[in-house]
Design an enzyme around this catalytic site. Structure first.
Site, PDB file in Angstrom:
ATOM      1  CD  GLN A 108      -2.965  -0.541  -0.147  1.00  0.00           C
ATOM      2  OE1 GLN A 108      -3.525   0.543  -0.267  1.00  0.00           O
ATOM      3  NE2 GLN A 108      -3.044  -1.475  -1.086  1.00  0.00           N
ATOM      4  CG  HIS A 160      -1.534   2.408  -3.960  1.00  0.00           C
ATOM      5  ND1 HIS A 160      -1.921   2.221  -5.257  1.00  0.00           N
ATOM      6  CD2 HIS A 160      -1.922   1.294  -3.289  1.00  0.00           C
ATOM      7  CE1 HIS A 160      -2.536   1.047  -5.379  1.00  0.00           C
ATOM      8  NE2 HIS A 160      -2.533   0.457  -4.201  1.00  0.00           N
ATOM      9  CD  GLU A 170      -8.320   1.494   0.399  1.00  0.00           C
ATOM     10  OE1 GLU A 170      -8.697   1.461  -0.784  1.00  0.00           O
ATOM     11  OE2 GLU A 170      -7.241   2.026   0.760  1.00  0.00           O
ATOM     12  CG  HIS A 171      -6.792  -2.579   1.723  1.00  0.00           C
ATOM     13  ND1 HIS A 171      -6.389  -1.335   1.262  1.00  0.00           N
ATOM     14  CD2 HIS A 171      -7.421  -3.188   0.687  1.00  0.00           C
ATOM     15  CE1 HIS A 171      -6.742  -1.205   0.000  1.00  0.00           C
ATOM     16  NE2 HIS A 171      -7.373  -2.315  -0.378  1.00  0.00           N
ATOM     17  CG  ASP A 227      -5.204  -3.895  -4.349  1.00  0.00           C
ATOM     18  OD1 ASP A 227      -6.273  -3.520  -3.845  1.00  0.00           O
ATOM     19  OD2 ASP A 227      -4.111  -3.328  -4.158  1.00  0.00           O
ATOM     20  CG  HIS A 286     -51.376  12.945   3.156  1.00  0.00           C
ATOM     21  ND1 HIS A 286     -51.078  14.205   2.735  1.00  0.00           N
ATOM     22  CD2 HIS A 286     -50.285  12.161   2.845  1.00  0.00           C
ATOM     23  CE1 HIS A 286     -49.857  14.232   2.201  1.00  0.00           C
ATOM     24  NE2 HIS A 286     -49.360  12.977   2.250  1.00  0.00           N
TER      25      HIS A 286
END
Length: 844
Positions: free
Chosen positions: A670, A673, A739-740, A773, A832
């Site tokens: 990661q 990235h 996230e992971h 991934d 109504h």
């Protein structure tokens, strides 16, 4: 550069050590720790083959103030890259010279060469081999070098290393050399009288210019007092009659070996015969302030303000805090200078009152600069305003040392149980974008595309993506040439596509949900695809066909009629063939050759050539995220987005069953990235040795990766959080909402029920995040920045909307109608209620 370096090889008398410290850096064997070595002496620590390699202990030695460490060649590969080259010397036997690799040669700043010969030509060849490194020569023979040999070595930029057992303060003999004789051996005077110009300094300030002789230098080295050579009166022992003596801190030679510098501490009235601190006039600035405060400490009258400051510690403390606050509030250059001067005045008053000099402060600064490891630099909680809105960033500040290629690629460690609630909160923060500020930056781009359409899109693509094009959209059928990829890549994509399609097809809700809530009242829910979707596939620091796959396959499964893929073009205007191939697989209806905020705007509003979409998916940088947030709040766009997206992140939980290499690889997967990627390692009862093994793997593996420069920066901002149990670790992870989440735990699958917040979980040592991934089948478009508390990752339902229906029979309305009418009356909504009652009356 020194004339020689003394190697402590035996118990040494204190006076000899003190004299050596004035003229040279001491080499201290790691297995010895002579108590008589002065604290302020410069020292190199020597590790030989008998020492045990301990990287953390070496770093501690450097942090404690050692100038450099000397390590054997067997340790070099493990030390290089962790220890900065400027702090590392290679211990090398002549016989091992051929074993030195280019990596070792470029990873050290010096060599300590053990050689039986003091052949200057041979040593010169070694120097040329180690270009730019200093050469230290340690003779392995008992014979002492002559003054001529010492002079030749020094002029060849080689530094002689001599055992202290061969040195003495007495006259030179066949078995020992006088240290002053060695020091002055290379000196050459260009004056008829044979004297050497000598600059006298104190704390970096020049006090005066005098002359030295061989005799005066020798006496200064041995006595530790300022002794010079008067051209008229012979030896001049400074302060002998006036009392203005000098303590010699250091004596150095200039680069041409014909001038000397004395760094001293001056006592009494000053250096100059006019009773001034300097022969060059009065001192000013900090030096003048220090002298004034030192004078006031002893002579300020009672009742004066300075005396009050010296006597009243509470007043002085309050003034320091007041001036620090005013400095923080100052805005203009003049205001900042004014407030800084006030703060320095009171801070120096505090120092003088405690007997601390500017030289002491400078020594402390120098010592801090030698640290290899760094503190986080966070403010203590009591100094952080409770009502302040901190910038959303990870509070632990990254070490600047990591910017150097020679510095270790390391994370920063914190013990969760020893952390305060405020400190714990900082570990959960991410350096996310300032949404309001970024939206303001992207708004002109979005507005330009919204109003000028294709014209603006082409201009912005040329500006940001450096691609000159006539059209920004490709429609199918896509040409075979545009999808030409290697067969191995094609097969890998096909397998990944099959797995992702299979997993997302299983999520498709094909059946209508039907519930009879009461007799005659049938409620149902059914799904329908979102007709037009835009899939953003980043193309910045990496080409990501996998993202096209992860977004395109579920869109295809859901049955979206139009699938528009947006991705930045290459400089020649083409799209990555891997992305093109995936686009064909998932049935893309158009490909927009644009990136950034301009691509988001084109998808949201449409242009003459770009189809407008109803929902935008996909990760991206902060510009893309801000543009997505902007358009989803614009009613003119009528577009939604998948989720707020931010930098990639992973949290790894590891206990003693983990393999350090696996853990490091997961962290790095990661970290590569981008420089803003978030990487957290949470350890469960790991020892310092076990954590060190993971850190070593991180550094070693990172240096072998092509994106090491990106990794270096992201890892420097990453954290190691130490916990005492798997439950405590997962509790922290749930607060972080990564996230992971990767579980390197014993019986990892049994811990999954404890996970409350995470984008995707990777269970056990053989479930690397990379599988998710690319090809396991789960989706890799996941919530970041803690949004895993509220959002799911992209799935088939993300591309669908759910419609409810109800069918009420006449009998059902007879039962339900009175309930509805009563509630409508309660809310004052007569129409109504009437819609029910008119039907009930009709059935009466």
């Amino acid at each position: 550069m020194a004339v020689f370096l003394p190697l402590l090889d035996s118990n040494v008398e204190g006076p000899l050590i003190a004299s050596l410290a004035r003229i040279s850096t001491l080499i201290v064997p790691a297995l010895q720790s002579p108590s008589q070595v002065p604290d302020n002496a410069k020292r190199h620590i020597l590790y030989d083959q008998e020492s045990t390699f301990d990287l953390d202990q070496i770093i501690q030695v450097l942090d404690a103030g050692a100038e450099k460490v000397i390590v054997p060649i067997a340790w070099a590969n493990d030390a290089i890259g962790i220890i900065p080259a400027a702090r590392l010397i290679l211990l090398l036997d002549v016989a091992n010279a051929s074993a030195v690799s280019d990596r070792i040669r470029s990873g050290v700043s010096g060599v300590l060469l053990k050689t039986p010969s003091l052949d200057v030509d041979f040593i010169g060849s070694v120097s040329r081999f180690f270009t730019g490194a200093s050469i230290h020569v340690l003779p392995t023979v008992q014979e002492l070098p002559s003054p001529a040999t010492i002079q030749s070595l020094r002029r060849a930029d080689a530094i002689l290393v001599l055992p202290t057992s061969s040195l003495t303060l007495s006259e030179s003999s066949a078995s020992q050399l006088n240290i002053a004789d060695i020091f002055v051996a290379p000196l050459v005077s260009d004056r008829p009288d044979g004297l050497f110009p000598t600059v006298v300094t104190e704390g970096g300030r020049s006090l005066g210019l005098v002359y030295s002789s061989v005799a005066s230098i020798k006496e200064s080295i041995i006595s530790g007092k300022g002794v010079y050579q008067s051209r008229k009166h012979g030896l001049w022992r400074k302060g002998e009659t006036s009392g203005a003596i000098q303590d010699v801190i250091n004596i150095a030679l200039d680069c041409d070996l014909d001038a000397v510098e004395f760094n001293v501490v001056q006592h009494g009235s000053g250096f100059c015969h006019l009773n001034r601190p300097s022969c060059f006039g009065e001192v000013n600035g900090l030096a003048a302030l220090e002298r004034t405060l030192q004078s006031r400490l002893s002579s300020a009258p009672e009742g004066s303000y300075t005396r009050r400051l010296f006597n009243d510690s509470n007043l002085l403390r309050a003034k320091i805090m007041e001036e620090a606050d005013e400095l923080c509030r100052a805005e203009t250059k003049d205001e900042i200078a004014f407030e800084a001067a006030d703060l320095i005045y009171f801070a120096l008053t505090r120092c003088v009152a405690a007997g601390v000099s500017i030289s002491d402060i400078e020594r402390s600064l120098d010592k801090k600069a030698k640290k290899v490891t760094r503190r986080t630099g966070d403010a203590k909680p009591q100094w952080v305003k409770k009502d302040a809105q901190p910038a959303p960033q990870a509070a632990p500040a990254p070490s600047t040392a990591s910017a150097s290629p020679d510095a270790p690629i390391r994370m920063r460690s914190y013990n969760l149980s020893a952390s305060s609630p405020a400190e714990r909160a900082t570990y959960l923060r991410r350096p996310v974008l300032n949404s309001g500020e970024m939206i303001n930056k992207v708004k002109p781009i979005v507005d330009s595309v919204r109003t000028r359409g294709d014209e603006a899109l082409l201009e912005l693509t040329a500006k940001f993506d450096k691609a000159q094009m006539d059209s920004t959209v490709i429609f199918p059928p896509f040409s075979p040439e545009s999808m030409k990829i290697d067969d191995s890549v094609r097969k890998a994509i096909d397998i990944a596509y099959s797995n992702v399609h299979k997993f997302h097809a299983a999520q498709d809700e094909k059946n209508t949900l039907i519930v009879e809530t009461m007799p005659g009242v049938i409620c149902s829910r059914f799904s329908r695809p979102i007709a037009r979707v835009g899939l953003y596939v980043p193309g910045g620091t990496a080409i990501l066909p996998s993202t096209a796959l992860m977004l395109g396959a579920p869109a295809q499964v859901a049955g979206c009629k139009e699938i528009v893929i947006a991705t930045p073009p290459r400089p020649d205007g083409s799209i990555s063939p891997e992305v093109m191939y995936v686009a064909q697989l998932v049935g893309a209806s158009a490909i927009l050759k644009a990136g950034g905020a301009q691509a988001v705007a084109a998808l949201a509003y449409g242009t003459k050539t770009v189809p407008k979409v109803d929902k935008i998916f996909g990760p991206g940088n902060q510009w893309v995220t801000a543009a997505k947030m902007l358009v989803q709040n614009d009613t003119d766009a009528l577009v939604s987005i998948d989720m707020p997206a931010g930098p990639s992140e992973v949290l790894v939980i590891a206990d003693s069953t983990c393999k350090p290499g696996f853990v490091a690889a997961d962290l790095l997967s990661q970290a590569e990235h981008g420089v803003d990627s978030q990487v957290v390692l949470v350890t469960v009862n790991l020892s310092e040795e076990e954590i060190s093994a993971i850190e070593k793997e991180v550094d070693t593996q990172a240096r072998a990766l092509p994106r090491v420069d990106i990794i270096r920066e992201s890892i420097s901002k990453s954290l190691i959080i130490k916990t005492s149990s798997a439950e405590e670790a997962i509790e922290f992870s749930n607060d972080y909402a990564p996230e992971h989440l990767i579980l390197h735990l014993k019986d990892a699958s049994a811990k999954v029920p404890l996970v409350q917040n995470a984008g995707s979980v990777f269970v056990g040592p053989y479930s690397p995040e990379s599988c998710g991934d690319y090809a396991s089948g789960t989706n890799h478009t996941l919530p970041t920045n803690g949004y895993a508390r509220q959002f799911s990752g992209v799935n088939t339902q993300s591309f669908q909307k759910h419609i409810t229906s109800q069918e009420v029979t006449a009998d059902g309305l007879k039962s339900l109608g009175p309930v509805v009418a009563t509630l409508a009356d309660c809310e004052g909504l007569g129409a109504h209620a009437n819609a029910v009652r008119i039907r009930l009356r009709d059935m009466a």
